[in-house]
Design an enzyme around this catalytic site. Structure first.
Site, mmCIF file in Angstrom:
data_model
loop_
_atom_site.group_PDB
_atom_site.id
_atom_site.type_symbol
_atom_site.label_atom_id
_atom_site.label_comp_id
_atom_site.label_asym_id
_atom_site.label_seq_id
_atom_site.Cartn_x
_atom_site.Cartn_y
_atom_site.Cartn_z
ATOM 1 N N SER A 195 -9.675 2.774 2.720
ATOM 2 C CA SER A 195 -11.554 3.652 3.196
ATOM 3 C C SER A 195 -12.423 2.757 4.188
ATOM 4 C CB SER A 195 -11.774 3.315 1.338
ATOM 5 O OG SER A 195 -11.974 1.866 0.744
ATOM 6 N N GLY B 175 -12.700 0.129 7.649
ATOM 7 C CA GLY B 175 -12.069 -1.212 8.783
ATOM 8 C C GLY B 175 -12.841 -1.654 8.986
ATOM 9 N N ARG B 176 -12.778 -2.426 9.500
ATOM 10 C CA ARG B 176 -13.615 -3.849 10.368
ATOM 11 C C ARG B 176 -13.367 -4.761 11.437
ATOM 12 N NH1 ARG B 176 -14.281 -7.067 5.972
ATOM 13 N NH2 ARG B 176 -12.453 -8.298 5.388
ATOM 14 N N ALA C 4 0.111 -0.292 4.022
ATOM 15 C CA ALA C 4 1.990 -0.608 4.273
ATOM 16 C C ALA C 4 2.470 1.101 4.414
ATOM 17 C CB ALA C 4 2.556 -1.407 3.214
ATOM 18 N N ASP D 107 -1.157 -6.189 5.148
ATOM 19 C CA ASP D 107 -2.450 -6.346 4.432
ATOM 20 C C ASP D 107 -2.947 -7.466 2.648
ATOM 21 O OD1 ASP D 107 -2.440 -4.236 2.469
ATOM 22 O OD2 ASP D 107 -4.478 -3.423 3.377
ATOM 23 N N ASN E 151 3.052 -3.446 -7.226
ATOM 24 C CA ASN E 151 1.751 -3.055 -7.082
ATOM 25 C C ASN E 151 1.646 -2.003 -7.375
ATOM 26 O OD1 ASN E 151 0.351 -1.085 -5.432
ATOM 27 N ND2 ASN E 151 2.531 -1.425 -3.958
#
Length: 482
Positions: free
Chosen positions: A12, A14-15, A79, A235, A294
């Site tokens: 949702s 990015g940074r 992923a 991540d 997951n």
């Protein structure tokens, strides 16, 4: 002063984060943030990877403006999704999102050719219908014929920055195509999807130095001198590196769009019970395995916010939930109907009506419904972790954005009966950082890095309340049939 930059991109947003290390003291700041999401393009749900890359360059240019002339850089993303590169080195199409419907029934097709038990024995990876294995099985064969290399999302971004193609193992292992024994792509699974090994890049481990950002990019965008290091590019792998555990038997919950709950192991567990429980053995940093499940996560709250046109902040939504009694309904949030519904609010309400549950109507009721059932799902899977590892968990570490949600943290402590330690919320970026610092010689190993991390951050502890709430777990398991 030493500088490290972290590119951290989720489903949702990015940074770009900047870490300043001055005499072993950490100062962390967000330099640039941008929205992310897939869109319907050419009949498929796709990521606008070129816009993502432009946003990365915008963020990196801000480093120079902050006075950074030289730094290390690591990249982590979600992923399973991938980019197809032609013989000219160019992207052949925008990558398709794992939430696209093309693989809805693919697991069953693949099982007709190679049974699930065999695939699990080879790879140890959880069965999810969007794994790369199933995406490549459905990929356009003409497009694959024109493909020179297949790169996972973070590896593609590193390639665009450096010109070097690698496949970092923590992300590639999520493909369900790596063989646990050989440490390479499994020959039978490559044959299944009709792709030769040479279409994939060399595999590398976290901490590998990939290369410097290209001179033309530095000149065009006025960037610092940047050395790109392979972080734990999945991540979740980075988030687990960033768990500030100091000893004892602990489990982790990486809480973001998805929730990933499990333990860090030195060897995979890919036996029959693990297969039946559908646990995964994704490769972690420094020879570890992420033995985890997951399951769904903050995707629900993100979608509720979107359905309400973002009229409330996430903090406001959590505050509204405080006014609602927990555990009013039992909902299987991992049901495939919730993967990508047209309207999440309507889907939750329809599920409750169909099953005779109390239908949540207000924003607070919807959010409490999600939090209560996430906590129950966590407790259910943590019980499985203990059974499969034959170990009793003492502490559950929650890292990532979900660690901010105090209400959910307490509910999780109550239904698991475990001490919950929440933080850091920037666990993924910090794990990315720790891999870079170990590669740069700042620490001998991960244990030393985690010890330093614990001295740099604040964590919140949530002891469990009385055992009464644990009765809800039994009812939840009966209601959803697990």
């Amino acid at each position: 002063m030493k500088y490290y930059a972290m590119i951290d991109i989720g489903a949702s947003s990015g940074r770009i984060m900047l870490a300043e290390i001055d005499n072993k003291q950490l100062a962390l700041q967000e330099v640039h943030r941008f929205k992310n999401g897939f869109s319907r393009i050419d009949g498929s749900d796709r990521w606008d990877i070129e816009t993502i890359f432009e946003e990365i360059l915008t963020g990196l240019s801000k480093l120079k403006a902050l006075g950074v002339t030289e730094c290390h850089l690591g990249i982590d993303t979600w992923a399973v999704d991938y980019c197809l590169i032609g013989t000219d080195g160019q992207l052949l199409q925008l990558p398709i999102s794992y939430r696209d419907e093309r693989t809805k029934d693919t697991m069953e097709k693949v099982a007709q050719e190679i049974d699930k038990e065999t695939i699990y024995a080879k790879t140890g990876i959880q069965f999810l219908n969007f794994n790369t294995l199933y995406q490549l099985y459905e990929e356009d064969k003409d497009l694959l014929a024109r493909t020179d290399k297949i790169l996972m999302i973070p590896d593609y971004l590193a390639y665009r920055l450096t010109g070097e193609m690698v496949g970092e193992v923590t992300n590639v292992s999520s493909s369900q195509m790596l063989n646990l024994e050989t440490g390479e792509f499994d020959a039978d699974l490559l044959e299944l999807v009709g792709i030769p090994r040479e279409k994939f890049p060399e595999l590398v481990v976290p901490g590998t130095k990939i290369g410097d950002v290209k001179a033309d990019l530095r000149e065009t965008y006025d960037l610092p001198k940047i050395e790109v290091i392979a972080a734990a590019t999945h991540d979740t792998a980075s988030a687990i590196v960033g768990v500030p555990a100091l000893g004892g038997k602990w489990a982790y919950l990486s809480s973001g769009t998805w929730s990933l709950i499990g333990v860090e192991n030195d060897a995979p567990i890919n036996d029959g019970p693990a297969y039946e429980a559908n646990f995964t053995n994704e490769w972690g940093a420094y020879g570890t395995y992420r033995f985890l499940k997951n399951i769904t996560g903050m995707w629900f709250v993100q979608e509720i916010a979107r359905n309400l046109d973002y009229r409330h902040s996430y903090g406001e939504m959590a505050q509204m939930a405080y006014a609602v009694e927990p555990f009013l309904q039992y909902v299987d949030l991992n049901n495939p109907r919730f993967l990508n519904p047209a309207n999440m609010i309507a889907e939750i309400q329809a599920y409750c009506r169909e099953r005779g549950e109390i239908v949540p109507e207000t924003t607070g009721e919807l959010v409490m419904c999600v939090y209560s059932n996430l906590a129950l799902a966590y407790a259910h899977e943590l019980k499985k972790v203990e059974a499969l590892t034959k170990e009793t968990i003492d502490v559950l570490h929650i890292v990532g954005g979900g660690a901010n949600v105090k209400l959910l943290n307490q509910l999780t402590a109550d239904v698991t009966g475990k001490l919950v330690v929440a933080g850091p919320t920037e666990g993924t970026a910090i794990g990315n950082l720790l891999v870079q610092m170990i590669a740069a010689g700042e620490f001998i190993d991960l244990a030393e890095a985690r010890k330093w991390l614990r001295s740099q951050i604040h964590v919140e502890e949530y002891p469990p309340n009385p055992i009464a709430d644990r009765e809800h777990l039994k009812k939840y398991e009966e209601k959803i049939g697990v």
